[in-house]
Every structure is written in structure tokens, then in C-alpha cells.
Design a protein around this motif. Structure first.
Motif, mmCIF file in Angstrom:
data_model
loop_
_atom_site.group_PDB
_atom_site.id
_atom_site.type_symbol
_atom_site.label_atom_id
_atom_site.label_comp_id
_atom_site.label_asym_id
_atom_site.label_seq_id
_atom_site.Cartn_x
_atom_site.Cartn_y
_atom_site.Cartn_z
ATOM 1 N N LYS A 191 0.830 -1.201 0.000
ATOM 2 C CA LYS A 191 0.000 0.000 0.000
ATOM 3 C C LYS A 191 0.868 1.255 0.000
ATOM 4 O O LYS A 191 1.885 1.311 0.682
ATOM 5 C CB LYS A 191 -0.903 0.021 1.236
ATOM 6 C CG LYS A 191 -2.054 -0.956 1.182
ATOM 7 C CD LYS A 191 -3.067 -0.693 2.292
ATOM 8 C CE LYS A 191 -2.499 -0.925 3.664
ATOM 9 N NZ LYS A 191 -3.521 -0.775 4.731
ATOM 10 N N ARG A 192 0.443 2.224 -0.767
ATOM 11 C CA ARG A 192 1.154 3.507 -0.810
ATOM 12 C C ARG A 192 0.193 4.639 -0.478
ATOM 13 O O ARG A 192 -1.001 4.529 -0.709
ATOM 14 C CB ARG A 192 1.756 3.735 -2.198
ATOM 15 C CG ARG A 192 2.857 2.772 -2.582
ATOM 16 C CD ARG A 192 3.255 2.953 -4.032
ATOM 17 N NE ARG A 192 2.175 2.561 -4.924
ATOM 18 C CZ ARG A 192 2.067 2.963 -6.199
ATOM 19 N NH1 ARG A 192 2.964 3.784 -6.702
ATOM 20 N NH2 ARG A 192 1.067 2.553 -6.950
ATOM 21 N N GLU A 193 0.750 5.703 0.051
ATOM 22 C CA GLU A 193 -0.059 6.884 0.339
ATOM 23 C C GLU A 193 0.030 7.816 -0.870
ATOM 24 O O GLU A 193 1.119 8.245 -1.257
ATOM 25 C CB GLU A 193 0.447 7.578 1.610
ATOM 26 C CG GLU A 193 0.563 6.600 2.775
ATOM 27 C CD GLU A 193 0.406 7.254 4.119
ATOM 28 O OE1 GLU A 193 -0.460 8.131 4.257
ATOM 29 O OE2 GLU A 193 1.156 6.877 5.029
ATOM 30 N N THR A 194 -1.096 8.087 -1.470
ATOM 31 C CA THR A 194 -1.116 8.918 -2.671
ATOM 32 C C THR A 194 -1.872 10.203 -2.395
ATOM 33 O O THR A 194 -2.834 10.218 -1.615
ATOM 34 C CB THR A 194 -1.779 8.166 -3.836
ATOM 35 O OG1 THR A 194 -3.073 7.710 -3.416
ATOM 36 C CG2 THR A 194 -0.951 6.952 -4.240
ATOM 37 N N PRO A 195 -1.470 11.304 -3.039
ATOM 38 C CA PRO A 195 -2.127 12.586 -2.755
ATOM 39 C C PRO A 195 -3.544 12.633 -3.309
ATOM 40 O O PRO A 195 -3.876 11.969 -4.293
ATOM 41 C CB PRO A 195 -1.219 13.599 -3.472
ATOM 42 C CG PRO A 195 -0.543 12.811 -4.550
ATOM 43 C CD PRO A 195 -0.357 11.432 -3.991
ATOM 44 N N VAL A 196 -4.368 13.409 -2.647
ATOM 45 C CA VAL A 196 -5.724 13.665 -3.122
ATOM 46 C C VAL A 196 -5.667 14.820 -4.107
ATOM 47 O O VAL A 196 -5.051 15.856 -3.838
ATOM 48 C CB VAL A 196 -6.660 14.010 -1.941
ATOM 49 C CG1 VAL A 196 -8.051 14.367 -2.451
ATOM 50 C CG2 VAL A 196 -6.726 12.845 -0.969
ATOM 51 N N LEU A 197 -6.265 14.650 -5.254
ATOM 52 C CA LEU A 197 -6.262 15.708 -6.263
ATOM 53 C C LEU A 197 -7.494 16.589 -6.074
ATOM 54 O O LEU A 197 -8.629 16.103 -6.054
ATOM 55 C CB LEU A 197 -6.255 15.095 -7.668
ATOM 56 C CG LEU A 197 -5.052 14.195 -7.986
ATOM 57 C CD1 LEU A 197 -5.165 13.638 -9.405
ATOM 58 C CD2 LEU A 197 -3.754 14.974 -7.835
ATOM 59 N N PHE A 198 -7.267 17.863 -5.927
ATOM 60 C CA PHE A 198 -8.360 18.810 -5.723
ATOM 61 C C PHE A 198 -8.658 19.539 -7.034
ATOM 62 O O PHE A 198 -7.739 19.867 -7.792
ATOM 63 C CB PHE A 198 -7.979 19.836 -4.651
ATOM 64 C CG PHE A 198 -7.761 19.239 -3.296
ATOM 65 C CD1 PHE A 198 -8.845 18.980 -2.466
ATOM 66 C CD2 PHE A 198 -6.488 18.915 -2.854
ATOM 67 C CE1 PHE A 198 -8.651 18.426 -1.219
ATOM 68 C CE2 PHE A 198 -6.289 18.363 -1.605
ATOM 69 C CZ PHE A 198 -7.371 18.116 -0.784
ATOM 70 N N PRO A 199 -9.918 19.812 -7.324
ATOM 71 C CA PRO A 199 -10.241 20.572 -8.542
ATOM 72 C C PRO A 199 -9.720 22.001 -8.436
ATOM 73 O O PRO A 199 -9.628 22.551 -7.341
ATOM 74 C CB PRO A 199 -11.767 20.528 -8.599
ATOM 75 C CG PRO A 199 -12.201 20.293 -7.178
ATOM 76 C CD PRO A 199 -11.120 19.447 -6.557
ATOM 77 N N ARG A 200 -9.394 22.576 -9.584
ATOM 78 C CA ARG A 200 -8.901 23.957 -9.580
ATOM 79 C C ARG A 200 -10.041 24.906 -9.277
ATOM 80 O O ARG A 200 -11.185 24.666 -9.636
ATOM 81 C CB ARG A 200 -8.277 24.315 -10.922
ATOM 82 C CG ARG A 200 -7.039 23.482 -11.227
ATOM 83 C CD ARG A 200 -6.378 23.916 -12.508
ATOM 84 N NE ARG A 200 -5.869 25.269 -12.424
ATOM 85 C CZ ARG A 200 -5.244 25.891 -13.414
ATOM 86 N NH1 ARG A 200 -5.036 25.267 -14.560
ATOM 87 N NH2 ARG A 200 -4.807 27.121 -13.266
#
Length: 683
Positions: A674-683
Motif C-alpha cells: 500500500k502507498r499513500e497517494t495525494p488527493v487531487l483537488f479541482p482547480r
């Protein structure tokens, strides 16, 4: 059942408005998990709470963007955005009955601010405490000081919002703004915040009172501060201003967390500092305050811990490295399982992980940092799908760890060792000067294995390929280690050096008792501990020693373990002749032909009677190769540790543990955890 002698360690301790359930205190320490890796950070600390630590602390947490250490994986606690992950950490720790603490900090002239772009702030305008970085601090004006105080108060309120039981005012490790104001080496001010002791103390006093006010009796307040500074010329010593600081504020905070400065002395390795080495410098604190005191000293002896409490040195036993090596140390004491404690060896591989900005590694505990991403538990090994018969060939750190893990999973394990004693490289290396504690890697695992009915240990049992076929094992694991090469090849020179193969001996030869004649010349193209440990060992035996290294400094990698200054001091003390920045062209039989590494200019020969090559190691993989070539065995065979890829002892232990997990189906088949991946936020 717990030995009654240790009951004192399980007494509750009142810390201001809170009460610790016992005296075991996991102090703040870096984990190598940056703020984008909260699950790994939470998993590591929750494991300590499950293991019985009465207080479990979050590491240094930057209070705002002006305290950015940039390239290091330091916790962020800038605004409400950061509260959510901290609240989850608090919830998971408290679930096990432990208290939580957070080390709020502004890192002052230890910051870089390369990411945030704001000026580094300090008491004076000077180069930051990272000489390689061309950055100079801004001398804080009155508005800067006011802003800092307000920022710290806001951080206290966020800590309360997250549910922490205790907040720290951080003034330690030469890495805190308030410490920089205290220290006249950094504070050159002439206003009310500089000059006299009282003026230099002013900011710490103000911040502490601010914090007590913001805490409002809802959470406890701790001060973490050195009770002694080893830096030459510093007045902040146990018999001078450091004592005066604590006397001046003795009964203001709810807890004093004391250590020594700087970090290399606070986290001294077992090679240079014995267990409890700080007591001489921190023992006075309890005499001058009515508040509880916690301190550290790489304590692994439970009797020593009891002695500290009974002598009135500490109320709580602080630990970082021992709590990494064994998160279940308190529970093992509580359950009367003292012999099952996995003791820290004081190698500082954990510290090197932080310097590399990767999650913590530990020589003794291969499960550290793997709690969330791999689901590894330091004590509970899943049962194997079926009980299998496993043959492990070799009893070094990889073989012993693999054997212990498989045996716990239910395998019947046989260890075959060609030597008369078990332990492999750690048995040999722990006999060298300063490395005795490293023998714990062997001692812990051998003791555990010897208590198990499904393990057989055979010494003086060299295994040939045909013997393996006759054994009819379900699993065959080769852990035959490696041997140092005498060719001169190493980290900077990738091929043999003229004259080496014919004349040089290796660390293996020295550890086996090779005869040493005349001046000793050690060519160290390894740059970790072996070259300088051998130099110290042989110099202590009365030999003239020359330590030659092609890099600009001796033992360069040991900067990551905080040992470089101590190594150099030891070399000087023992009279070792050091030759950094020196590349070898050849060995004549009686001298090294050398040049400057930077310019290639010829230098004077270095004469000697014995040449020792410390460079690469050759994997002892002959048996592994032969077994893999046998079609009837190939699918059952794997190599682990140094015979697969020579490395540090931690890597060998990890290799053995990971292979065991793989054999019992507790590792993903594709090797991707398992890896920790960033959450992508809308612009």
C-alpha cells in the motif's frame, strides 16, 4: 507474571491536568513519514500504544510556514487543514489507553524555508545552522517576535482541537527558535531579548506563559530542553546557564523533558555512549523542580529504569530508539517477559532514515514503518496456511530473522551453520572495539529460537547441494552471507587496484585473527563503519594505523548516523593517521602510491607493513547458484541477506523477515504494498 520489582514502573504519574497510566514515555522523534504519509505515521505510533507505552508523542511539528525544514520529513501543523490527520492519530492512540503529546516547534535558524520562500527567522542575522546551504537568517524585529508568539498560541488551540493531551514548548536539539535566543552563540542582540541571561531567557519565558494560558488547564504543557550543551564555549551547561534556565522556570510547566545538546550527543550511538550516558548531565533537574521529569538515555535495562525512579532522577522513562526497536517493551515487562525484549543496539540506522527522508528503518525491528503499508506486526505473525518444513542454510542476521519469523508462523525450521557458533557477521563484528551491543541482533534471535520446539539448530554443519536434495524440505533458504574482497574495488574505484589482490587482507581476515605486521594501512572505499572501526580496534592494540579514504572526509556516510564528529575525535585520540581525499594508484608491497582525489596530483607514498582493503563484498552465493540449477529444487530455493546483495545489517534482517512473510503468503505477489497517494483537488 510481572516481577514485583518492576511494579513501580506501572504506577500512574500525574502531569498537570492529566495522568499517565504508567512511567513508559515514548518521547517525540522523527519517523521519516512526511505530512503526506499520515497513515504510516499513525500506524507506527498506534503500535507503540498497543505495546503499552503510557504516553506516545508526535514528532516535531512546524507551527507555520516560517519554520520550514524543507527537505526533511517534518510534520506540518500550520493551520486547521492539518488538524484532521492529527485527530485520527489521537483517536487511534487513545483507543489503547495511552496519552498523546505533540511537539510544537519553530525551528528558527535550523529552518531553510526553501519551499515557502519566506526569510529564515532568528535572533540575529547569521548563516543558518546548515553550512552547506547559502542562506542567512533575518534578525527578528518586535513584530516578528509578536507574530511568532501568536502563531505558537494558535498551534496550541489546534492541538486542543485535535484532542492531544499534552503540548510541548520545544527548546531542544539546537533546532528551536527559543533555544537560539537562549544561546549567546546565536543571539547577538542588544535589546531586551539579548545580552544578559535574563534577556536571552525572555522569549522562552513568554512563550511558556503564553502556552500555559492557551492550554487553560485542559491539556498539560511540557518543555523539552537540554540540561547540558556539549558545544564548546556554550554557557548552557549543567553547572551554569542550563541549570539556571530550569531553576528560573522550575514550576511553571507541567512536565520537564530533558536531554543533552546537540542531537548527535543526545542520540549517541552505543559505540561511543553507554546506556544512561546522559544521567550525569540531566540528573540534577528533579532536584530543582516539583514537577515530573522525563529523560532519555537509550535505556533497555528494566533494572536501570527502576533505579532511575527510585533514585529520584526521573519520574517517567523516556525512549525513542528503544521504543522503535521494541514497541512492546512495556507490555513485555508487565507480563514478566523480560527476556523477550528486543533491545536497541544503538546503531542509529533509524536516524539515518530520517536524514534520507525515508520512513524509519531499524536493525532490530524489521516491521517498523511497515505497520500500515504491509500490515506487519512486530509480535504477531500470521499462521502459515500449512505447516511446512524449512531448511535455512546460514545463521547470520538474515537467516536467524527468517527462521524466527517462519517458526512463529508454524513452520518446522532447521538451521544449518558451517561454523562452530551461530551468528554470522554480527558474531564477528560485535567482537570489534565499540560494537559489542550489536551482538544483541544474534542474542535475541538465538534465545527465541532455542525456546521453540519446532526449531533445530545444527552448528558445524556445512551443506553441499546433494545434502539439500536429501533433506526433502518444502522451503530451502540460503543465507550464506558474503566476504570482503581484497582487490581494492569499492564505492569510487570499480576495478582492482594494482598490487592489492596479491598482498591485501580483508576485514574478514582481521576478525579471524590474521597476523598484523608493521604499520597498518587501511584503504577505506566503503565509507561506513568498518574502516574506522578496524582503525580504532588495531590502534587500541598498539599498532600504528593509517586510514586512507578517497572521499573528502573520513566515514562520510556516518554523518547520517550522527557519528562523524565522534569518529574523527576517536581517530585523533588513538593516534590514527587520517588521509582523506586520497586515491590509491597501487600497492608496491610496502607502500601505497597515492594521488589527491580532487586534482589527481601525486602525493607522498604511505608506507606500511599490512594492507587492509575495505571496499566491496562478494556474495557467497555458490550454493545458491548450484541449488537453483537443480531442476527438482529450483522452485523451493531463495537467497536472502548478504548472499543475495551485500548490505548493512538492517538490510539483512529485513530481507530475512520479508522472505519469511512471502513464504507464508503475507506479502503481495506482485511485491507492491500500500502507498499513500495525494488527493487531487479541482482547480
Amino acid at each position: 507474571m510481572r516481577d514485583p520489582r518492576y511494579d513501580i514502573l506501572f504506577e500512574p504519574v500525574k502531569i498537570g491536568p492529566i495522568t499517565a497510566p504508567n512511567r513508559f514515555f515514548s518521547v517525540p522523534h522523527a519517523t521519516g513519514h512526511n505530512p503526506l504519509m499520515p497513515n504510516g505515521s499513525i500506524g507506527m505510533r498506534e503500535m507503540k500504544a498497543e505495546g503499552g507505552w503510557g504516553v506516545v508523542s508526535m514528532q516535531l511539528a512546524e507551527i507555520d510556514p516560517t519554520s520550514d525544514i524543507s527537505n526533511l520529513p517534518i510534520e506540518k501543523f500550520w493551520d486547521d487543514t492539518d488538524v484532521k490527520s492529527h485527530a485520527l492519530l489521537v483517536e487511534r492512540i487513545k483507543k489503547h489507553g495511552s496519552l498523546t503529546a505533540i511537539e510544537l516547534a519553530h525551528t528558527g535558524i535550523r529552518a531553510r524555508n526553501m519551499d515557502t520562500g519566506t526569510p529564515v527567522l532568528g535572533p540575529s542575522s547569521m548563516r543558518i545552522l546548515k553550512p552547506q546551504n547559502p542562506i542567512q537568517s533575518k534578525a527578528m524585529d518586535k513584530q516578528d517576535i509578536k507574530d511568532f508568539r501568536e502563531s505558537h498560541k494558535r498551534a496550541v488551540h489546534r492541538a486542543k482541537q485535535a484532542g492531544y493531551d499534552m503540548v510541548y514548548v520545544y527548546a531542544a536539539h539546537d533546532a528551536a527558535l527559543v533555544w537560539h535566543f537562549l544561546n549567546p552563540m546565536y543571539n547577538h542582540r542588544t535589546d531586551e531579548y539579548g545580552g544578559s541571561f535574563e534577556n536571552r531567557l525572555r522569549l522562552l519565558r513568554e512563550v511558556l506563559h503564553d502556552t500555559m494560558e492557551a492550554a487553560a488547564g485542559d491539556v498539560a504543557v511540557a518543555v523539552r530542553i537540554p540540561a547540558h550543551d556539549f558545544k564548546e564555549g556554550s554557557p548552557l551547561t549543567y553547572d551554569n546557564e542550563a541549570r539556571a534556565v530550569i531553576e528560573s522556570l522550575a514550576d511553571v510547566p507541567d512536565l520537564w523533558d530533558v536531554n543533552v545538546a546537540g542531537w548527535p550527543r543526545d542520540s549517541g550511538t552505543s559505540r561511543f555512549d553507554d546506556e544512561g550516558h546522559q544521567e550525569k548531565y540531566t540528573g540534577y533537574v528533579k532536584q530543582i523542580t516539583s514537577k515530573p521529569v522525563v529523560g532519555v538515555g537509550r535505556y533497555t535495562s528494566v533494572d536501570a529504569m527502576v533505579g532511575l525512579v527510585k533514585k529520584g532522577v526521573f519520574d517517567l522513562i523516556g525512549a525513542s530508539r528503544p521504543s522503535i526497536a521494541d514497541p512492546f517493551l512495556p507490555n513485555k515487562v508487565k507480563e514478566g517477559r523480560i527476556d523477550d525484549i528486543r533491545e536497541c543496539i544503538g546503531c542509529n540506522v533509524c536516524v539515518s532514515s530520517d536524514a534520507y527522508s525515508v520512513p524509519l528503518m531499524c536493525t532490530q525491528n524489521p516491521t517498523i514503518s511497515q505497520e500500515w503499508r504491509r500490515g506487519w506486526h512486530p509480535e504477531n505473525i500470521p499462521a502459515a496456511p500449512r505447516a511446512e518444513n524449512t531448511l535455512i542454510i546460514g545463521s547470520g542476521p538474515a537467516g536467524l530473522e527468517c527462521a524466527l519469523t517462519l517458526a512463529k508462523a508454524g513452520h518446522t525450521v532447521t538451521i544449518a551453520e558451517k561454523d562452530a557458533e551461530f551468528g554470522g557477521r554480527v558474531r564477528h563484528e560485535s567482537a570489534l572495539k565499540g560494537l559489542a551491543a550489536w551482538g544483541r541482533v544474534k542474542d535475541y534471535r538465538l534465545y527465541q529460537l532455542q525456546q521453540m520446539g519446532n526449531v533445530s539448530l545444527y552448528a558445524e554443519s556445512e551443506i553441499a547441494p546433494g545434502d539439500v536434495a536429501d533433506f526433502e524440505a518444502d522451503n530451502i533458504i540460503v543465507a550464506t552471507g558474503s566476504k570482503w574482497c581484497n582487490s581494492g574495488a569499492g564505492a569510487t574505484t570499480f576495478s582492482a587496484i594494482d598490487g592489492f589482490a596479491e598482498h591485501a587482507i580483508t576485514p574478514d581476515d582481521v576478525m579471524a585473527g590474521a597476523e598484523i605486521n608493521g604499520p597498518v594501512v587501511i584503504y577505506d572505499d566503503d565509507h561506513y563503519y568498518m574502516g574506522n572501526v578496524l582503525a580504532a580496534h588495531l590502534a587500541s592494540l598498539g599498532h600504528e594505523v593509517h586510514l586512507v579514504c578517497p572521499l573528502p572526509s573520513i566515514a562520510e556516510w556516518m554523518g547520517y548516523t550522527l557519528e562523524s564528529p565522534r569518529v574523527l575525535d576517536q581517530m585523533v585520540e588513538l593516534g590514527v593517521h587520517m588521509h582523506p581525499n586520497t586515491t590509491v594508484k597501487s600497492w608496491t608491497g610496502s607502500a601505497l602510491k597515492v594521488t589527491r582525489s580532487d586534482s589527481g596530483t601525486d602525493m607522498s607514498d604511505i608506507a606500511g607493513g599490512t594492507l587492509i582493503s575495505v571496499g566491496v563484498r562478494n556474495p557467497s552465493d555458490g550454493l545458491l547458484t548450484a541449488l537453483k540449477d537443480m531442476s527438482e529444487l529450483a522452485d523451493k530455493v531463495s537467497g536472502i541477506g548478504d548472499c543475495l546483495a551485500p548490505g548493512i545489517i538492517q538490510a539483512a534482517v529485513f530481507s530475512g523477515h520479508a522472505e519469511a512473510r512471502k513464504r507464508i503468503g503475507d506479502e503481495p505477489k506482485n511485491g507492491i504494498y500500500k502507498r499513500e497517494t495525494p488527493v487531487l483537488f479541482p482547480r
